[in-house]
Design a protein around this motif. Structure first.
Motif, PDB file in Angstrom:
ATOM      1  N   GLU A  32      20.029 -19.958 -15.545  1.00 23.11           N
ATOM      2  CA  GLU A  32      19.722 -19.303 -14.269  1.00 23.11           C
ATOM      3  C   GLU A  32      18.226 -19.028 -14.157  1.00 23.11           C
ATOM      4  O   GLU A  32      17.620 -19.241 -13.095  1.00 23.11           O
ATOM      5  CB  GLU A  32      20.515 -18.002 -14.162  1.00 23.11           C
ATOM      6  CG  GLU A  32      20.483 -17.351 -12.784  1.00 23.11           C
ATOM      7  CD  GLU A  32      19.258 -16.491 -12.554  1.00 23.11           C
ATOM      8  OE1 GLU A  32      18.881 -16.295 -11.384  1.00 23.11           O
ATOM      9  OE2 GLU A  32      18.654 -16.015 -13.548  1.00 23.11           O
ATOM     10  N   ALA A  45      23.711 -23.495  -9.840  1.00 21.89           N
ATOM     11  CA  ALA A  45      22.708 -22.423  -9.884  1.00 21.89           C
ATOM     12  C   ALA A  45      23.027 -21.238  -8.972  1.00 21.89           C
ATOM     13  O   ALA A  45      22.987 -20.084  -9.432  1.00 21.89           O
ATOM     14  CB  ALA A  45      21.321 -22.994  -9.575  1.00 21.89           C
ATOM     15  N   THR A  47      23.700 -17.416 -10.296  1.00 25.26           N
ATOM     16  CA  THR A  47      22.846 -16.314  -9.852  1.00 25.26           C
ATOM     17  C   THR A  47      23.682 -15.201  -9.246  1.00 25.26           C
ATOM     18  O   THR A  47      23.500 -14.013  -9.562  1.00 25.26           O
ATOM     19  CB  THR A  47      21.818 -16.816  -8.816  1.00 25.26           C
ATOM     20  OG1 THR A  47      20.960 -17.776  -9.436  1.00 25.26           O
ATOM     21  CG2 THR A  47      20.976 -15.664  -8.280  1.00 25.26           C
TER      22      THR A  47
END
Length: 301
Positions: free
Chosen positions: A16, A71, A75
């Motif tokens: 991340e 991603a 997150t």
């Protein structure tokens, strides 16, 4: 893509950070890890996923299609974990970092952001009004409010408002020359800022030659909001966005002597990294400001 039941949580955290910074080195600096350790954790995750997550080039990395999908979900998951831990500690506050142009911040956002915080008491808002164009993908800001055409690579941009401009001044200043009756009368007064393209565009649209501007002293205040304050004080004529000064116009502190207004095609935009669009605090602010701007509940993004 399917992770094994015992996926490497630490490797996801490293992934991340690398995806957000676009750099193994910067991710390591944030996490207190060596670049070698960062690379090792990314390799573990790639083995777990079963395919590469980054395309490695000299002095540059980019996300693969798989990583682009992964991603934002990672997150969001870490944001939710952070919030859960904070709530367990009795620390429910999370911080939303906004970079915003000074005029929009002072004339619109600062007057309304308290409404957002009433709806979201766990979110602390921090506003930075630097004119520097911040790299939202790599610096510690969640959201940017920018002026332009909405074309910033890697960012999702949603228009908040179109920008129009017209000359404005105090009625007391207008009376010093017996009133402003035609556009050419404005040139009898002090102008801020004579190098501003808006002045040239508006005067040309009004049929007034702009050659006079080249020989005049230039006053530059750095932001429209400051020029507006100087105009209210009767120090000169400013070319302003009327939508930002409804109170000053209603109270008579400022007047716009002509209905003619122009636009250069630019507007104010809400911008944030595409891969962070599902982060709860960003979604909450996006939904709030778009509703405030456009007057009705908008569909979820």
């Amino acid at each position: 893509m399917k992770l094994s039941k015992q996926f490497p949580l630490n490797a996801l955290r490293v992934f991340e950070a690398v995806a957000r910074h676009g750099s193994f080195t910067k991710a390591g600096e944030e996490l207190g890890m060596t670049q070698t350790a960062v690379s090792y954790q990314v390799k573990l995750l790639e083995e777990n996923v079963g395919e590469p997550l980054f395309l490695r080039r000299p002095r540059q990395i980019s996300l693969t299609e798989t990583a682009e999908r992964l991603a934002p979900q990672v997150t969001e998951a870490f944001e939710m974990l952070q919030l859960a831990v904070a709530e367990a500690r009795g620390e429910t506050e999370v911080t939303l970092q906004i970079t915003c142009l000074a005029t929009f911040a002072s004339q619109w956002l600062a007057r309304r952001v308290g409404l957002f915080q009433l709806d979201h008491p766990n979110v602390a808002v921090r506003i930075n009004t630097s004119d520097t164009l911040v790299d939202l993908g790599r610096e510690a800001f969640d959201i940017g409010i920018r002026s332009g055409t909405g074309e910033w690579p890697g960012l999702r941009a949603e228009k908040l408002m179109d920008v129009y401009f017209t000359p404005m001044l105090s009625p007391a200043l207008a009376e010093t020359i017996g009133g402003v009756h035609e556009p050419a009368d404005l040139l009898k007064l002090r102008i801020f800022d004579t190098t501003d393209p808006w002045w040239h565009q508006w005067l040309e649209a009004a049929g007034v030659p702009t050659s006079n501007l080249k020989t005049r002293a230039t006053s530059f205040y750095g932001a429209q909001a400051y020029e507006a304050s100087a105009a209210v004080a009767g120090q000169g004529v400013a070319i302003l966005t009327p939508d930002f000064y409804p109170d000053e116009l209603a109270s008579g502190k400022l007047i716009r002597p002509f209905e003619l207004q122009c636009t250069d095609g630019r507007g104010y935009w809400l911008a944030y990294p595409e891969n962070r669009r599902n982060v709860p605090k960003i979604k909450a602010f996006r939904n709030w400001i778009m509703t405030e701007m456009h007057g009705s509940k908008l569909p979820a993004q």
